[in-house]
Motif scaffolding. Structure first.
Motif, short mmCIF file in Angstrom:
data_model
loop_
_atom_site.label_atom_id
_atom_site.label_comp_id
_atom_site.label_asym_id
_atom_site.label_seq_id
_atom_site.Cartn_x
_atom_site.Cartn_y
_atom_site.Cartn_z
N ILE A 337 0.87 -1.18 0.00
CA ILE A 337 0.00 0.00 0.00
C ILE A 337 0.90 1.23 0.00
O ILE A 337 2.13 1.12 0.10
N ASP A 341 -2.83 6.49 -0.27
CA ASP A 341 -4.12 5.80 -0.15
C ASP A 341 -4.96 6.36 0.99
O ASP A 341 -6.17 6.08 1.06
N GLY A 362 -4.15 7.34 -5.16
CA GLY A 362 -4.47 6.44 -4.07
C GLY A 362 -5.79 5.72 -4.29
O GLY A 362 -6.58 6.08 -5.16
#
Length: 472
Positions: A337, A341, A362
């Motif tokens: 990730i 995000d 994101g």
């Protein structure tokens, strides 16, 4: 009998509907959002990351109550650009925030924006988005996204600000007003007010007032605690230092500073519980870049590299997220990730619509964490600074250097990046190299360029901390 039944139904049904509506209303209540953001912390320097030296009980508890992300990345390995990516939900390279932090001295820089260097005012921030959803917004601590008034946090979506505009300052109150306005503590816009006591504690205390005020008003809030801990200068309270008799030098000081950081986090978590809003609050803890081992004795083990490098130790960071009822406690998420995000994740949690979010990179993490979406949130991630660059594609990572051929690593077997597979994977190597360049051609030119001596310095720092050194 029929008459009694009719009366009963007339009374019961509305009550039943009312209860159902109330339940629905409660489930749709917007969550409060708290972002706890450390500065220059080491990847390994928390109990939940395996440290046996650091004392971080509050963060360890947060990890047990939420999700720990094992492959969380920042958008850049230095403070300012990393914050620019997080706060806009997009790759900051696309709007020219590439080279490094906003420089202090104009003699060291060539800039598009001149003295007005900072986060471009046309970029929309996470605070802007959340205000549209009815949130109260506040930031406490380090800003580092431009010192000019037009870049001020209160002009970028934040209702409240107590902190400093620059990148670092003393943790203790200045006895004389600093000449550089970037180092002064500021309340709101232009109201300079030094804190009392130790800064990490003071920032937490200020946030508690905001949290309490909005909880009492039943208004959803977003609090961004942008700590400068554990960034230099190496300042610690004597009583915190005393907790680490077995450590010496900077390692002892960074441990004490980390303890203060954890204590500040504990204050916030305890206040949420005291107010009865902890079950309706998203709490995220992460860090702006890898630890600068050579500056503050932080440790990024088992990763190679440090802050300002594209090795994993420069760009992979600790990351925790808690959302009671939405995320399973004491679990891990192992796919890559990125900190950009957070904007879409927060906005969607606040009841936003994905069609409202324009031009971001994101994604909303919740469907991925909960397993509704089995794919990776990101198949490809990029980083860049001057001639240096890196990309992660799937589990493969290419790093391009200014002074030697690029190298290729397979991270599942080699997270320390010690085994260069460029010769063994020539087709993959060439394809990724070309894809990296193709991405670069889509970017905005850098808004400022530092002297080349800084780039040489960081390449030398990279070599010093790669491969892993036992002294790290």
């Amino acid at each position: 009998m029929k008459k009694l039944l009719i009366i009963f139904l007339a009374v019961y049904i509305p009550l039943g509907c009312s209860a159902q509506q109330q339940t629905t209303s409660e489930t749709k209540k917007q969550p409060n959002i708290i972002l706890l953001f450390a500065d220059d912390a080491g990847y390994a320097d928390f109990g939940f990351q395996g440290s046996k030296e650091m004392i971080t009980p509050n963060l360890d508890k947060l990890a047990s109550e939420g999700v720990r992300f094992t492959q969380a990345y920042v958008t850049h390995p230095t403070c300012g650009p990393s914050r620019a990516g997080l706060i806009t939900g997009k790759s900051q390279y696309r709007f020219g925030y590439e080279e490094n932090n906003v420089p202090t001295y104009m003699s060291e820089v060539s800039a598009v924006d001149g003295t007005e260097m900072g986060l471009p005012v046309e970029e929309v921030t996470v605070a802007d988005y959340l205000k549209k959803q009815g949130y109260a917004t506040a930031i406490y601590g380090k800003w580092h996204l431009g010192g000019a008034d037009r870049f001020h946090p209160t002009k970028r979506g934040f209702d409240e600000f107590y902190g400093f505009r620059g990148g670092a300052r003393s943790y203790f109150e200045y006895t004389e007003e600093p000449k550089d306005h970037m180092n002064k503590m500021e309340r709101g816009f232009g109201n300079f007010e030094e804190h009392k006591g130790y800064l990490t504690d003071a920032l937490a205390d200020e946030s508690l007032l905001f949290i309490k005020k909005n909880a009492k008003a039943n208004k959803p809030f977003f609090a961004f605690l942008s700590f400068n801990a554990v960034h230099t200068p190496m300042d610690a309270k004597p009583e915190d230092l005393a907790k680490f008799p077995e450590l010496t030098g900077k390692r002892k000081i960074v441990a004490a500073m980390s303890l203060a950081l954890d204590r500040a986090v504990g204050k916030v978590l305890d206040k949420l519980k005291e107010l009865g809003i902890d079950n309706n609050t998203i709490v995220v803890f992460t860090n702006d870049n890898g630890g600068p081992t050579d500056a503050n004795a932080s440790s990024n083990l088992p990763l190679s590299g440090i802050k300002a490098t594209h090795l994993e130790g420069g760009i992979r960071v600790p990351f925790l997220m808690k959302w009671p009822g939405k995320l399973t406690p004491n679990t891990t998420y192992t796919k890559p990730i990125c900190t950009f995000d957070l904007l879409p994740t927060f906005y969607m949690a606040a009841g936003g619509n994905t069609t409202d979010i324009k031009d971001i990179d994101g994604v909303d993490l919740l469907p991925y964490i909960n397993g509704q979406n089995k794919e990776r949130p990101h198949e490809t991630l990029f980083w860049k600074r001057d001639a240096r660059a890196a990309m992660r594609k799937g589990d493969w990572k290419l790093i391009r250097f200014p002074d030697r051929p690029a190298e290729l690593f397979y991270l599942p077997d080699d997270e320390a990046e010690l085994n260069n597979l460029a010769a063994a994977e020539p087709e993959r190597y060439l394809k990724m190299y070309k894809e990296l360049f193709a991405w670069e051609t889509t970017l905005e030119r850098p808004r400022w360029l530092l002297k080349k001596e800084y780039e040489r310095r960081d390449v030398e720092r990279m070599d010093k901390h790669w491969p892993i050194k036992d002294s790290q």
